[in-house]
Write an enzyme that holds these catalytic residues in place. Structure first.
Site, short mmCIF file in Angstrom:
data_model
loop_
_atom_site.label_atom_id
_atom_site.label_comp_id
_atom_site.label_asym_id
_atom_site.label_seq_id
_atom_site.Cartn_x
_atom_site.Cartn_y
_atom_site.Cartn_z
N ARG A 159 25.04 -16.48 -3.28
CA ARG A 159 24.07 -15.50 -2.78
C ARG A 159 22.95 -15.42 -3.81
O ARG A 159 23.20 -15.46 -5.01
CB ARG A 159 24.70 -14.11 -2.62
CG ARG A 159 25.90 -14.05 -1.71
CD ARG A 159 26.32 -12.60 -1.45
NE ARG A 159 27.67 -12.50 -0.93
CZ ARG A 159 28.02 -12.73 0.32
NH1 ARG A 159 27.09 -13.06 1.19
NH2 ARG A 159 29.28 -12.62 0.72
N ARG A 215 29.25 -15.37 3.75
CA ARG A 215 29.20 -14.40 4.84
C ARG A 215 27.96 -13.52 4.77
O ARG A 215 27.69 -12.90 3.75
CB ARG A 215 30.47 -13.53 4.81
CG ARG A 215 30.54 -12.43 5.86
CD ARG A 215 30.61 -13.02 7.26
NE ARG A 215 31.82 -13.78 7.45
CZ ARG A 215 32.00 -14.64 8.44
NH1 ARG A 215 31.03 -14.85 9.29
NH2 ARG A 215 33.13 -15.29 8.56
N HIS A 230 32.80 -21.02 -4.00
CA HIS A 230 32.57 -19.68 -4.54
C HIS A 230 32.35 -19.70 -6.05
O HIS A 230 32.19 -18.65 -6.67
CB HIS A 230 33.77 -18.79 -4.18
CG HIS A 230 33.55 -17.33 -4.37
ND1 HIS A 230 34.26 -16.59 -5.31
CD2 HIS A 230 32.72 -16.46 -3.76
CE1 HIS A 230 33.87 -15.32 -5.25
NE2 HIS A 230 32.94 -15.21 -4.33
N TYR A 259 25.50 -4.70 -10.07
CA TYR A 259 26.87 -5.19 -10.08
C TYR A 259 27.32 -5.37 -11.52
O TYR A 259 26.57 -5.89 -12.35
CB TYR A 259 26.98 -6.56 -9.39
CG TYR A 259 26.96 -6.56 -7.88
CD1 TYR A 259 26.40 -5.50 -7.16
CD2 TYR A 259 27.49 -7.62 -7.17
CE1 TYR A 259 26.38 -5.52 -5.78
CE2 TYR A 259 27.47 -7.65 -5.79
CZ TYR A 259 26.91 -6.60 -5.10
OH TYR A 259 26.89 -6.63 -3.73
N ARG A 275 39.37 -3.20 -8.18
CA ARG A 275 38.35 -2.32 -7.60
C ARG A 275 38.64 -1.94 -6.15
O ARG A 275 38.54 -0.79 -5.76
CB ARG A 275 36.98 -3.00 -7.65
CG ARG A 275 35.85 -2.18 -7.07
CD ARG A 275 34.68 -3.04 -6.66
NE ARG A 275 34.92 -3.78 -5.43
CZ ARG A 275 34.38 -4.94 -5.13
NH1 ARG A 275 33.58 -5.53 -6.00
NH2 ARG A 275 34.64 -5.55 -3.99
N HIS A 328 32.64 -5.89 -10.42
CA HIS A 328 32.69 -7.21 -9.80
C HIS A 328 33.24 -8.28 -10.74
O HIS A 328 33.52 -9.41 -10.29
CB HIS A 328 31.28 -7.59 -9.33
CG HIS A 328 31.21 -8.73 -8.38
ND1 HIS A 328 30.74 -9.98 -8.73
CD2 HIS A 328 31.53 -8.81 -7.08
CE1 HIS A 328 30.78 -10.78 -7.69
NE2 HIS A 328 31.26 -10.11 -6.67
#
Length: 704
Positions: A388, A418, A448, A481, A577, A605
């Site tokens: 992203r 996504r 990822h 984040y 988390r 994160h």
């Protein structure tokens, strides 16, 4: 005759696991608690309501949609905790209804009155005076009316297609005892919150509803109500089982597949129909029938629909209503290397650097790493993964600049990320047009990993510099984040990173890795071996222990390994988390496991894995959670932290989280969470605020 004792819970019992969906909703409830907390600044509470609205939207799209597809397919297989899809759906609906009722009461009873008292109200059109109404009519005529398209439903006009997550008006027109239904879509390219000259805002949909006479000057509007649809999408774990999966052979077909999926998503089945609570029951039933929603898909709302739009509720000034502004600091060692790109790379040669965002600036570390690489004439190549990134990405600009300067630039763009598929396709095409080598992922696996590599020529030798991160290369989210990163020129680590890139771009398996843990190749097996080693240390009386920080914990096999370690006496502390399917504190099963969650102004994160190893700790950071999808169905990397000084920094970070007494929530054996509160007279220790203080002190002291 005495009653028999209840059977002990074992690692294979359904009672050993917490339901995944309900645990996810428990995270949403922790966000709700922040919105309800009067100690949180008012505008931040409003923001948390928006975040919760976004979380609910995603939950319906991914999780409720998946449960409904299982039910429709006749699936009766039980979840790990023993629930059928139908029972899971019923339990989720009950919790969601409870949360939405609390949200509506919070907005009406606390937040809107508090906003009004602060001079920044969200007003109803019905409460405005004639002057304010006249102003709204002018705004409506000038900037909204021209873009509206009323769509009638009658014998000649079938019910129109309703897109997901859009806000709509259900308008009833009456003429000579005959009623007609007209749907009006609220334009998404207009601000949801219409500002008034006297201060405050009104919702856009209310302004439209109040001015329908401008749209229908010759007809009588006898009813106006609001509604909103949510359509389902396939979740990652469904893809792992082959649901909605398609064979992929070439990058072009990957793009076509994803493009087709985006189109299919737009027309996917309805999983939620939200309606304003004043909508008549007859209209609700008819509307549900038209859009293909079942009776239990209808959710009445006593407050605004589309609460995620509260994230765009902006107010100028009023700083006292927000968290104090956080300004990330530059890592002292990089502060000293602010000269030329050569100075930056020279500093990395002095030793590894650990980054902790957003306390350490992303812009002056990771972004600068890539910008220096683009500008430095000695840099020959840059490689990066994009999962992203921001809409106007300075990282992509740096890559484009590097390509224009003749450097070899290779980018792995994950176009199945996504909800980021479309922008990632666009970035990939733009990069290709500028001569960048672009790959689009690995067949049937989501990429990822968070890796960057720079190849630089120095005195006739090629030196590789790498960044291994836990978060995306996204300058926007890097400010909100919490993430970790490692900058290094360690030769063995860099060789492994290079091997990952070669495997990703050539689709040829790497011969092996000496430092990195790579999924799905062998990460699971390596983690299992590390846990087993802690068990052996415990049984031998040596120092042992596992400390881990991650976003989510769901993988059944990993949970059972942790149960086994607990039964062997290994102390385990897990900072998770979001959802956690492990049940801590169960006698004979997990009494040595403690689980907590930290929820605050920044989204936690980062991933850290610490194994005590008999007093010689092995510590890792990287992209993977202990989720089945991460370990089996994604390309992931976890990197060891070799430098003892950096391991000490990570120990301190984990300690700060452990000692949090204000924003941490302890998971109970029954699956509920209890928020920690400081004892009477005890100093408040909120981990995120402690990290802000630590970073400022580090910058002030020059890292000493």
């Amino acid at each position: 005759m005495s009653e028999s004792a209840p059977a002990a819970i074992t690692a294979t019992s359904p009672q050993a696991f917490i339901n995944r969906e309900l645990s996810w909703l428990a995270f949403a409830r922790r966000v709700l608690a922040l919105a309800q907390d009067p100690e949180v600044p008012l505008l931040e509470r409003v923001k948390f309501v928006g975040i919760l609205g976004m979380l609910h939207d995603e939950f319906f799209m991914k999780r409720i949609g998946g449960l409904k597809r299982q039910i429709q397919a006749g699936v009766s297989k039980q979840s790990l905790d023993g629930l059928t899809p139908a029972k899971e759906l019923a339990a989720c609906r009950q919790e969601i209804l409870a949360q939405t009722r609390e949200l509506a009461a919070l907005i009406a009873g606390e937040l809107r009155p508090a906003l009004a008292a602060a001079g920044v109200p969200i007003l109803d059109v019905a409460a405005l005076d004639d002057q304010a109404r006249a102003y709204l009519t002018q705004v409506f005529r000038r900037s909204v009316l021209p873009v509206l398209t009323p769509l009638a439903v009658d014998a000649e006009h079938p019910f129109p297609f309703i897109s997901g997550l859009g806000l709509n008006l259900a308008v009833t027109l009456t003429e000579k005892k005959r009623k007609r239904f007209v749907r009006i879509k609220v334009p998404a390219n207009r601000s949801r919150w219409v500002k008034l000259p006297s201060g405050g805002v009104v919702p856009l949909e209310q302004m439209i509803a109040a001015n329908l006479g401008e749209l229908f000057p010759r007809e009588r509007v006898s009813g106006v109500h609001f509604f909103r649809l949510t359509r389902g999408v396939a979740a990652d774990d469904e893809r792992a089982r082959g649901v909605d999966d398609a064979e992929v052979t070439l990058p072009g077909s990957i793009i076509r597949q994803v493009t087709d999926e985006l189109k299919a998503r737009r027309f996917a089945g309805v999983v939620r129909l939200q309606v304003s609570s004043d909508m008549p029951a007859e209209l609700q039933r008819w509307l549900a029938e038209q859009v293909g929603a079942a009776a239990d898909d209808v959710y009445q709302s006593d407050t605004f629909l589309g609460l995620a739009d509260l994230l765009s509720f902006t107010v100028e000034g009023h700083e006292a209503l927000r968290f104090p502004v956080h300004q990330p600091v530059t890592v002292p060692r990089l502060e000293e290397a602010e000269g030329s790109p050569a100075a930056f790379f020279a500093e990395l040669r002095r030793g590894d650097i650990l980054l902790h965002h957003p306390y350490h600036s992303f812009d002056t570390s990771v972004l600068r790493f890539l910008e220096c690489a683009a500008a430095d004439p000695q840099v020959l190549a840059i490689k990066l993964t994009i999962y992203r990134t921001s809409s106007d990405s300075p990282i992509v600009r740096a890559l484009l600049e590097a390509a224009r300067r003749g450097k070899q630039v290779a980018v792995l763009v994950e176009i199945t990320a996504r909800f980021d598929e479309a922008p990632n396709i666009a970035w990939g095409r733009l990069l290709e047009q500028e001569g960048v080598h672009v790959s689009y992922g690995v067949e049937k696996l989501k990429t990822h990993v968070k890796l960057a590599m720079v190849v630089r020529e120095e005195e006739g030798n090629l030196i590789r510099y790498v960044h291994v991160g836990t978060g995306n290369y996204h300058t926007g989210t890097a400010r909100v984040y919490e993430d970790l990163g490692l900058l290094s020129c360690d030769e063995a680590l860099a060789a492994d990173v290079a091997a990952v890139f070669n495997e990703l771009t050539s689709a040829t398996p790497a011969p092996g890795y000496s430092r990195l843990l790579v999924a799905p190749a062998f990460m699971r097996e390596r983690f299992k071996a590390l846990i087993q080693r802690e068990i052996e240390h415990s049984l031998a009386g040596r120092p042992c222990g596992i400390r881990a920080k991650m976003n989510q914990l769901q993988d059944p096999a990993m949970i059972r390994e942790l149960y086994r370690a607990s039964q062997a006496g290994v102390p385990i502390t897990l900072n998770v988390r979001g959802l956690c399917c492990l049940r801590p504190g169960v006698p004979g099963l997990s009494e040595n496991i403690r689980v907590y969650s930290v929820v605050g102004r920044f989204l936690e994160h980062g991933r850290v894995y610490w194994f005590e190893n008999g007093g010689h700790p092995e510590v890792f950071i990287g992209s993977a959670d202990w989720m089945k999808r991460n370990l089996d169905n994604r390309v992931e990397t976890i990197a060891p932290i070799a430098d003892p000084a950096l391991r000490e920094q990570l120990r301190q970070i984990l300690d700060v989280y452990d000692q949090d007494n204000a924003s941490a929530w302890d998971l109970q054996p029954d699956g509920s969470y209890v928020r920690r509160r400081p004892a009477a007279g005890e100093q408040v220790r909120s981990a995120q605020e402690v990290f802000i203080t630590m970073a400022r002190a580090e910058a002030h002291n020059g890292g000493e």
